[in-house]
Motif scaffolding. Structure first.
Motif, PDB file in Angstrom:
ATOM      1  N   ILE A 112       0.608  -1.048  -0.219  1.00  0.00           N
ATOM      2  CA  ILE A 112      -0.128  -0.211  -0.168  1.00  0.00           C
ATOM      3  C   ILE A 112       0.058   0.996  -0.046  1.00  0.00           C
ATOM      4  CG2 ILE A 112      -1.442   1.713   1.488  1.00  0.00           C
ATOM      5  CD1 ILE A 112      -2.807  -1.395   2.052  1.00  0.00           C
ATOM      6  N   ARG A 113       1.955   1.416   0.930  1.00  0.00           N
ATOM      7  CA  ARG A 113       2.976   2.690   0.881  1.00  0.00           C
ATOM      8  C   ARG A 113       3.375   2.659  -0.780  1.00  0.00           C
ATOM      9  NH1 ARG A 113       2.833   0.871   6.593  1.00  0.00           N
ATOM     10  NH2 ARG A 113       4.628  -0.444   6.061  1.00  0.00           N
ATOM     11  N   ASP A 114       4.225   1.371  -0.536  1.00  0.00           N
ATOM     12  CA  ASP A 114       5.019   1.825  -1.837  1.00  0.00           C
ATOM     13  C   ASP A 114       3.701   2.621  -3.347  1.00  0.00           C
ATOM     14  OD1 ASP A 114       6.651   0.691  -1.385  1.00  0.00           O
ATOM     15  OD2 ASP A 114       6.300  -1.479  -2.039  1.00  0.00           O
ATOM     16  N   TYR A 115       2.433   1.971  -3.673  1.00  0.00           N
ATOM     17  CA  TYR A 115       1.324   1.870  -4.781  1.00  0.00           C
ATOM     18  C   TYR A 115       1.226   3.519  -4.117  1.00  0.00           C
ATOM     19  CZ  TYR A 115      -3.078   2.851  -6.929  1.00  0.00           C
ATOM     20  OH  TYR A 115      -4.276   2.791  -7.666  1.00  0.00           O
ATOM     21  N   ALA A 116       0.944   4.235  -2.794  1.00  0.00           N
ATOM     22  CA  ALA A 116       0.410   5.515  -2.743  1.00  0.00           C
ATOM     23  C   ALA A 116       1.856   6.554  -2.879  1.00  0.00           C
ATOM     24  CB  ALA A 116       0.589   5.605  -1.229  1.00  0.00           C
ATOM     25  N   ASN A 117       2.663   6.215  -3.050  1.00  0.00           N
ATOM     26  CA  ASN A 117       4.326   6.473  -2.968  1.00  0.00           C
ATOM     27  C   ASN A 117       4.140   6.504  -4.625  1.00  0.00           C
ATOM     28  OD1 ASN A 117       5.116   7.404  -0.958  1.00  0.00           O
ATOM     29  ND2 ASN A 117       5.984   5.710  -0.551  1.00  0.00           N
ATOM     30  N   ARG A 118       3.829   5.725  -6.118  1.00  0.00           N
ATOM     31  CA  ARG A 118       3.746   5.790  -6.341  1.00  0.00           C
ATOM     32  C   ARG A 118       2.380   6.929  -7.274  1.00  0.00           C
ATOM     33  NH1 ARG A 118       3.593   0.609  -6.866  1.00  0.00           N
ATOM     34  NH2 ARG A 118       1.952   0.387  -8.105  1.00  0.00           N
ATOM     35  N   ILE A 119       1.241   6.655  -7.048  1.00  0.00           N
ATOM     36  CA  ILE A 119      -0.088   8.298  -7.485  1.00  0.00           C
ATOM     37  C   ILE A 119       0.112   9.378  -6.196  1.00  0.00           C
ATOM     38  CG2 ILE A 119      -1.339   5.891  -7.572  1.00  0.00           C
ATOM     39  CD1 ILE A 119      -2.998   6.345  -5.228  1.00  0.00           C
ATOM     40  N   HIS A 120       0.589   9.203  -5.156  1.00  0.00           N
ATOM     41  CA  HIS A 120       0.459  10.763  -4.564  1.00  0.00           C
ATOM     42  C   HIS A 120       1.341  10.488  -3.295  1.00  0.00           C
ATOM     43  CE1 HIS A 120      -1.575  14.121  -2.580  1.00  0.00           C
ATOM     44  NE2 HIS A 120      -1.904  14.470  -3.374  1.00  0.00           N
ATOM     45  N   PRO A 121       2.390  11.138  -3.393  1.00  0.00           N
ATOM     46  CA  PRO A 121       3.785  10.667  -2.534  1.00  0.00           C
ATOM     47  C   PRO A 121       3.898  11.804  -1.194  1.00  0.00           C
ATOM     48  CG  PRO A 121       4.782  12.033  -4.354  1.00  0.00           C
ATOM     49  CD  PRO A 121       3.042  10.692  -4.906  1.00  0.00           C
TER      50      PRO A 121
END
Length: 343
Positions: free
Chosen positions: A287-296
């Protein structure tokens, strides 16, 4: 003093643009709204300035026009700035959806690397617009402390679904959610899109009780802030919720991945929610990896970055850019939509 216009074609634009309005006013600049349809203006607040006609917009001469949609009249004065209506969730092909360039905008204010990189490639290919990664203005209130979490003794599960009939989970999950609320598994929050079929909305409204609250709201961020887990499908709320680094369970998501607990069968939904509430390490890392890709950005200052990017684009003008496509037919369509033929 700069003037900024907010161009509204859909109701969801209000939540995206209001944080920008706050940032504009904090700088001592002016903000005004233009609604494509008269009915949308009913949702403006008394203190918000509305320009009621195309001629009023032209006379006001905004320095920039912010648009959370895919079109804007080219005859409006000012820099045309795309601020996006949501994240890409795979409801349609990217060629028709999120990454379609129609020749309308001078500046794209992207939400994160997942959006920035494709638009930078398009910028290199097409050459008539700029791309700046700013984060998304809509999410500023989620990260600037506006929504403190309520005191609770039990987990809170939020259910929200897309209104698209072919992929919504709302009809098939109603009985599952009702049974869970009746058992008192946890506290449910349920919200549905205003465009959802009326019979579905009424069927969920009927479930309200001690362990389920039904909320039709234009401020879904307040619900995100209270929830420990989101249950959904292929809805735009999924990536928005994930930016908080909290788990999401989906039923038959069209773009599943390690950042989701996606299930195919209705019987798997409640066990998946139970698993999500445990926040397993592998899931949370994904989840953290995904969130950093879409909206860090988690500082609540994306609106400030949008204004900074806009000011710079106004300052440098068209230097280094090619001419925007003429798009005669699209320009005629814009005049038809607004009923304006002045020059």
């Amino acid at each position: 003093m700069s003037r900024y216009l907010f161009f509204v074609s859909e109701l969801y634009a209000l939540a995206i643009l209001r944080p920008l309005q706050e940032a504009v006013r904090a700088r001592g600049d002016e903000a005004a709204w233009f609604c494509e349809r008269e009915s949308l203006s009913e949702y403006l607040r008394p203190e918000e300035v509305r320009l009621a006609s195309v001629q009023a917009v032209i006379d006001w001469r905004p320095d920039a026009v912010f648009v959370p949609g895919n079109w804007v009249p080219q005859f409006f004065p000012g820099l045309k700035v795309e601020v996006f209506h949501g994240f890409s969730v795979g409801k349609r092909s990217e060629a028709r959806g999120h990454f379609r360039v129609r020749g309308s905008f001078d500046l794209y204010c992207t939400q994160g690397p997942d959006t920035t990189q494709p638009f930078q490639q398009l910028q290199q290919q097409l050459g008539f617009f700029r791309v700046v990664e700013t984060g998304w203005s809509k999410l500023d209130p989620l990260f600037n402390g506006r929504y403190p979490r309520d005191q609770r003794t039990r987990p809170v599960v939020l259910y929200a679904s897309t209104f698209t009939e072919s992929i919504t989970s709302a009809r098939v999950l109603r009985d599952t959610i009702a049974a869970s609320a009746q058992r008192g598994d946890w506290q449910w929050l349920v919200t549905l899109h205003p465009k959802m079929a009326p019979d579905i909305i009424e069927s969920y409204r009927a479930l309200e009780g001690p362990d389920l609250r039904f909320a039709m709201t234009d401020d879904i961020l307040a619900l995100y802030a209270q929830a420990d887990v989101l249950l959904s499908d292929t809805s735009s709320v999924v990536p928005e919720f994930l930016t908080q680094h909290r788990p999401v369970v989906t039923l038959r998501n069209r773009r599943p991945g390690p950042h989701l607990l996606d299930v195919q069968e209705i019987a798997e939904v409640i066990p998946a929610v139970e698993h999500a509430l445990q926040q397993p390490e592998s899931l949370m890392n994904a989840i953290r990896d995904y969130a950093n890709r879409i909206h860090p950005y988690r500082d609540g200052r994306s609106s400030e970055r949008v204004l900074d990017a806009t000011s710079h684009a106004i300052q440098v003008g068209r230097a280094g850019l090619t001419r925007k496509p003429l798009n005669v037919w699209r320009r005629v369509q814009a005049r038809q939509r607004l009923g304006y033929w002045g020059f």
